[in-house]
Design a protein around this motif. Structure first.
Motif, mmCIF file in Angstrom:
data_model
loop_
_atom_site.group_PDB
_atom_site.id
_atom_site.type_symbol
_atom_site.label_atom_id
_atom_site.label_comp_id
_atom_site.label_asym_id
_atom_site.label_seq_id
_atom_site.Cartn_x
_atom_site.Cartn_y
_atom_site.Cartn_z
ATOM 1 N N ALA A 72 0.999 -1.313 -0.006
ATOM 2 C CA ALA A 72 -0.050 0.166 0.019
ATOM 3 C C ALA A 72 0.855 1.073 -0.011
ATOM 4 N N LEU A 73 1.936 1.230 0.875
ATOM 5 C CA LEU A 73 2.660 2.382 0.749
ATOM 6 C C LEU A 73 3.567 2.681 -0.334
ATOM 7 N N ALA A 74 4.100 1.496 -1.128
ATOM 8 C CA ALA A 74 4.716 1.561 -2.101
ATOM 9 C C ALA A 74 3.899 1.979 -3.347
ATOM 10 N N SER A 75 2.691 1.710 -3.242
ATOM 11 C CA SER A 75 1.705 2.145 -4.463
ATOM 12 C C SER A 75 1.419 3.875 -4.307
ATOM 13 N N GLY A 76 1.553 4.473 -3.357
ATOM 14 C CA GLY A 76 1.457 5.672 -3.155
ATOM 15 C C GLY A 76 -0.224 5.968 -2.615
ATOM 16 N N SER A 77 -0.550 4.807 -2.185
ATOM 17 C CA SER A 77 -2.042 4.861 -1.545
ATOM 18 C C SER A 77 -2.081 5.554 -0.382
ATOM 19 N N ALA A 78 -3.208 6.215 0.022
ATOM 20 C CA ALA A 78 -3.494 7.122 1.270
ATOM 21 C C ALA A 78 -4.124 6.028 2.044
ATOM 22 N N SER A 79 -4.758 4.915 1.695
ATOM 23 C CA SER A 79 -5.628 4.141 2.591
ATOM 24 C C SER A 79 -5.321 2.506 1.825
ATOM 25 N N ILE A 80 -5.995 1.972 2.647
ATOM 26 C CA ILE A 80 -6.079 0.278 2.470
ATOM 27 C C ILE A 80 -7.824 0.080 2.649
ATOM 28 N N SER A 81 -8.112 -0.377 1.566
ATOM 29 C CA SER A 81 -9.585 -0.841 1.397
ATOM 30 C C SER A 81 -9.918 -2.476 1.356
ATOM 31 N N TRP A 82 -10.688 -3.051 2.319
ATOM 32 C CA TRP A 82 -10.937 -4.116 2.239
ATOM 33 C C TRP A 82 -12.353 -4.259 1.272
ATOM 34 N N THR A 83 -12.401 -4.862 0.348
ATOM 35 C CA THR A 83 -13.619 -4.710 -0.668
ATOM 36 C C THR A 83 -13.922 -5.975 -1.558
ATOM 37 N N TYR A 84 -14.627 -5.849 -2.532
ATOM 38 C CA TYR A 84 -14.951 -6.714 -3.561
ATOM 39 C C TYR A 84 -15.768 -7.753 -2.961
ATOM 40 N N ASN A 85 -15.572 -8.455 -1.993
ATOM 41 C CA ASN A 85 -16.433 -9.328 -1.040
ATOM 42 C C ASN A 85 -16.553 -8.646 0.180
ATOM 43 N N GLU A 86 -17.171 -9.457 1.001
ATOM 44 C CA GLU A 86 -17.654 -8.726 2.225
ATOM 45 C C GLU A 86 -16.332 -8.999 3.328
ATOM 46 N N PRO A 87 -15.877 -7.758 3.697
ATOM 47 C CA PRO A 87 -14.699 -7.808 4.614
ATOM 48 C C PRO A 87 -15.131 -8.256 6.062
ATOM 49 N N ALA A 88 -16.028 -8.250 6.623
ATOM 50 C CA ALA A 88 -16.481 -8.594 8.040
ATOM 51 C C ALA A 88 -16.261 -10.047 8.043
ATOM 52 N N ILE A 89 -16.433 -10.942 7.089
ATOM 53 C CA ILE A 89 -16.073 -12.294 7.495
ATOM 54 C C ILE A 89 -14.391 -12.619 7.281
ATOM 55 N N TRP A 90 -13.787 -11.554 7.124
ATOM 56 C CA TRP A 90 -12.271 -11.786 6.884
ATOM 57 C C TRP A 90 -11.586 -10.983 7.945
ATOM 58 N N HIS A 91 -12.577 -10.777 9.347
ATOM 59 C CA HIS A 91 -12.298 -9.890 10.400
ATOM 60 C C HIS A 91 -10.771 -10.210 10.813
ATOM 61 N N GLU A 92 -10.098 -11.115 11.238
ATOM 62 C CA GLU A 92 -8.760 -11.291 11.672
ATOM 63 C C GLU A 92 -7.737 -10.570 11.095
ATOM 64 N N TYR A 93 -7.846 -10.796 9.573
ATOM 65 C CA TYR A 93 -7.091 -10.284 8.589
ATOM 66 C C TYR A 93 -7.038 -8.807 8.374
ATOM 67 N N PRO A 94 -7.953 -7.947 8.172
ATOM 68 C CA PRO A 94 -8.024 -6.591 8.115
ATOM 69 C C PRO A 94 -7.767 -6.173 9.578
ATOM 70 N N LEU A 95 -7.970 -6.687 10.619
ATOM 71 C CA LEU A 95 -7.660 -6.507 11.955
ATOM 72 C C LEU A 95 -6.177 -6.035 12.271
ATOM 73 N N ALA A 96 -5.500 -7.296 11.780
ATOM 74 C CA ALA A 96 -4.022 -7.050 11.626
ATOM 75 C C ALA A 96 -3.473 -6.235 10.836
ATOM 76 N N MET A 97 -3.814 -6.358 9.632
ATOM 77 C CA MET A 97 -3.252 -5.286 8.754
ATOM 78 C C MET A 97 -3.530 -3.871 8.887
ATOM 79 N N GLY A 98 -4.888 -3.807 9.487
ATOM 80 C CA GLY A 98 -5.291 -2.090 9.634
ATOM 81 C C GLY A 98 -4.416 -1.511 10.829
#
Length: 337
Positions: free
Chosen positions: A116-142
């Motif tokens: 994310a940092l290398a891409s010049g992005s200002a944020s990370i989005s968990w998207t395309y499918n439902e992120p809530a069911i991915w809970h542990e992964y966004p929590l760690a990354m976020g």
């Protein structure tokens, strides 16, 4: 596999998941409705932890988020599975895919932050499918991402429990939620869920200090009556406030709803105009292509302050959250703190 959070052990090696509003009781060897939280011997595992199926760098406006870091890029990730079965899903090749998907690949949370940092992005989005069911992964990354100055975004159907949302809110910046209809019957028939948990989660997200924007896909003959739209708008005004951006987007036939015609643009325009009349400051249209109702106008004087063409954004008559024509306040998130 990675052990899941937010579950309780029951008798006979069963477990009860408390992450989403289905609150599935899962027998040994089975998965929840989402298909990715699996019981193995009385322990619940998050089977998609560290596994992605989609990765891109998107304009934040594509989410769509119009009042969160406008004009920036968002590093975007998705995986397989969903806790809904929406008949009109436009990402069904991902959301309804299984763990056997050949396109699944590994991405460590810290790797995601670095990309994310290398891409010049200002944020990370968990998207395309439902992120809530991915809970542990966004929590760690976020959690790591926020420490390094990145914003964090859920593009979600809002079917998350209070426990799940309170935990993820520790690292989350923005909650871009689909309110698919203001009818419980629609949710039960078309999505395989219920309306009230979505409303409850959305109101809680606002209470917790997250930036909230709503999206409603307007489907002819399904959820497009002005009566229903007015009820939804009034709910947002009363529970989220008049500065909440609401996106009303055009339906295109897809998945199991190919026999329904696309939404007429004039029907969307009427919803937008009624939202303004009711006191909503920032209604928007989506999937309409360079329409003036994609722009942001000062709610005080009506001057154009943010112009959008596709995903291109141009600040017009706006300085430090202030309309340069009348001095009115324009609410949006300009930086991550």
């Amino acid at each position: 596999m990675h052990e899941a959070r937010l579950y309780r052990k029951l008798e006979d090696n069963a477990v009860r998941c408390s992450l989403c509003a289905h609150r599935c009781t899962i027998r040994d060897g089975n998965a929840g409705v989402c298909g990715v939280r699996i019981n193995r011997g009385g322990t619940l595992y998050a089977a998609t932890f560290g596994k992605i199926v989609a990765e891109a760098v998107d304009p934040i406006e594509k989410k769509p988020l119009f009042h969160f870091l406008p004009g920036t890029l968002s590093y975007s990730l998705g995986t397989v599975g969903c806790n809904f079965r929406c008949e009109h899903c436009q990402n069904w090749t991902i959301s309804q895919e299984t763990l056997e998907a050949q396109s699944l690949r590994d991405l460590d949370p810290e790797q995601g932050v670095e990309r994310a940092l290398a891409s010049g992005s200002a944020s990370i989005s968990w998207t395309y499918n439902e992120p809530a069911i991915w809970h542990e992964y966004p929590l760690a990354m976020g959690t790591s991402a926020r420490k390094r100055g990145l914003g964090t975004v859920y593009v979600t159907n809002g079917y998350i429990t209070e426990e799940g949302l309170r935990e993820i809110s520790s690292m989350l910046s923005a909650f871009r939620v689909d309110i698919k209809s203001f009818s419980d019957a629609f949710y039960r028939k078309v999505c395989g869920g219920r309306l009230q948990p979505v409303l409850d989660a959305t109101a809680l997200a606002k209470e917790l200090g997250l930036h909230v924007e709503t999206v409603t896909l307007v489907i002819p003959g399904q959820n497009d009556s002005m009566e229903e739209m007015e009820a939804l708008i009034r709910w947002v005004l009363e529970n989220l406030g008049p500065d909440t951006p609401m996106h009303f987007t055009r339906f295109h036939p897809d998945y199991r709803m190919t026999g329904v015609r696309p939404t007429e643009i004039r029907a969307l325009e009427k919803i937008y105009e009624r939202a303004k009349e009711l006191g909503l400051h920032y209604p928007y249209l989506g999937n309409v292509g360079s329409h003036p109702y994609e722009n942001t106008y000062c709610p005080t004087c009506g001057s154009l302050v943010i112009e959008r063409s596709g995903y291109a954004v141009r600040m017009r008559g706006l300085k430090d959250h202030t309309c340069t024509t009348c001095g009115g306040r324009i609410e949006y998130v300009s930086e991550i703190r």
